[in-house]
Design a protein around this motif. Sequence first.
Motif, PDB file in Angstrom:
ATOM      1  N   TRP A 310      -3.189  -1.496 -10.662  1.00 43.57           N
ATOM      2  CA  TRP A 310      -1.970  -2.282 -10.534  1.00 43.57           C
ATOM      3  C   TRP A 310      -1.450  -2.723 -11.906  1.00 43.57           C
ATOM      4  O   TRP A 310      -0.262  -2.597 -12.209  1.00 43.57           O
ATOM      5  N   ASP A 314       2.083  -1.724 -13.391  1.00 39.61           N
ATOM      6  CA  ASP A 314       3.043  -2.802 -13.606  1.00 39.61           C
ATOM      7  C   ASP A 314       3.534  -2.831 -15.048  1.00 39.61           C
ATOM      8  O   ASP A 314       4.723  -3.023 -15.314  1.00 39.61           O
ATOM      9  N   THR A 357       4.333  -6.238  -4.254  1.00 36.23           N
ATOM     10  CA  THR A 357       4.461  -4.815  -4.002  1.00 36.23           C
ATOM     11  C   THR A 357       5.570  -4.577  -2.994  1.00 36.23           C
ATOM     12  O   THR A 357       6.043  -5.516  -2.352  1.00 36.23           O
ATOM     13  N   THR A 455       8.616  -9.513  -4.670  1.00 45.13           N
ATOM     14  CA  THR A 455       8.298  -8.629  -5.793  1.00 45.13           C
ATOM     15  C   THR A 455       8.691  -9.204  -7.140  1.00 45.13           C
ATOM     16  O   THR A 455       8.223  -8.724  -8.176  1.00 45.13           O
TER      17      THR A 455
END
Length: 524
Positions: A310, A314, A357, A455
């Motif tokens: 992640w 990101d 997400t 998000t």
Amino acid sequence: MTDRQSVPSWLAEAVLYQIYPQSFADSNGDGIGDLPGITAHLDHLAELGITAVWLSPCFASEFGDAGYDVADYLSIAPRYGSNADLAALVAAADERGIRVLLDLVPGHTSHRHPWFQQSAQDPADDRYIWSDRITAPVHEWIPNQGRRGGFYRANFYPIQPALNFGYARPDPAEPWRSSVDDPGPRANREALRQIMAHWFELGVAGFRVDMAASLVKDDPGQLETAKLWGEMRSWLDKHYPDRVLIAEWGDPARSVPAGLHSDFFLHFNGRGLRSLWDNGTGSQGSWAHGEPCYFDAAGAGSTAEFLTAWQQADAAIDGRGLVALPTANHDFSRLVCGPRTREQAACAFAFLLSWPTLPVIYYGDEIGMRFVPGLPEKEGSQFGTEARQGSRTPMQWDASVNAGFSTADPGVLYLPLDPDPARPDVAAQRADPDSLLNQVRRLIRLRRDTPELGTGAEVTVLGSGYPFAYVRGGTHLVVVNPRREPAELAVPSVSDAVPLLVEGVEVAAGRVRAAGFSYGIFRV
């Protein structure tokens, strides 16, 4: 990398729902789900809080690979209805605040597609990849029955000839290696734009792009494939800026900077997804190695692999797109699989719907439909060692055996042989305030009403073991304990916690106490 805006606001705020059309809702009693059936059940999705649906391929096909062998990109398969039925679905969904996305299969067609039929006869046609001799690996090269002879390169099954988007590394010794700018690859790129524009004009909001990384062959690092999608994104931003492309690439750190609006963590690329859900009892392809997962009663898993994947994605995306995280899909095991129960699945939804997400719910997971092992192969569902049919059983709308699907042709679909005697169904769970369905509804509603859970807000991890605890937007604490045993965690930075949606979690005096299979969301 393309120069572009971030994703449309509707996608950034979306809860996406994947529908496998042949298994969702049968309106005419022929044993196959269809578009009018989906339209008739839109209220279920609206009540759940879904804001966008993605339909697995619904174009004309012989269904040798469940519709991923497209024979006509511009026509709905008769088994599902008509183009008019799709237009009616889009309009009815729009009335409920739901957008409709289709599945684009850009890398190959059916061998019955007119493009291939023409290419198989004409040696000058380079829309597909042709060789006059068998070339390793042999299984990818299929003898041509048409006038031009030779062999064509196939993706997956022999009935799926690969469209020619060129090779990143042409080689004069292998003349089938077209440049990416040769006539055939250019024609295919233009065809993709025409296909997308056709459905955009009918109101479709975007596409999930099948195997988006596979278009340009022998492409180290997918650099040329990334350029192709950057070209498509520039066209999209100019002509259809509110439409989106969601990649089936499995590497958001690479695909989103290339131009896709979003990409999934997927089971076949790394362990970012599998380390969360895969308990080793489901579809089990060559990628499965039996490692423990975090959302498991034994509590032997870890969030470390997910968090690493992640953080890398990101950082690479840098606010210009979204990582999509699915509960399951038509190729991968459902959440409720093997020993995992519906009660345990609620913890997974609490995490999914409070992490930054794009959450993607596979049809039926909201009621805890179970992955069913041991089903017969149907329409290409058995792919090597992957028994994908276990995730493709009919949606359980009520407690009847076939849940509204006709038994006139029992070979059309798989029987929903859920081994759980308390078979899940929508009707029963709608009436039970403590059901998984109603828990998921409450979680989606809280996410919708709380921007800090969406998000756009930052996430700070307080504890990555059991329980998993993190703060969203500096104002909301989330605690998830998916193991059987209770778990505790010191959170000295949390001085006051107001419960918003809690099942078995307490926060007091700077300490979290979480019962087994519990979750909690608090304002702090």
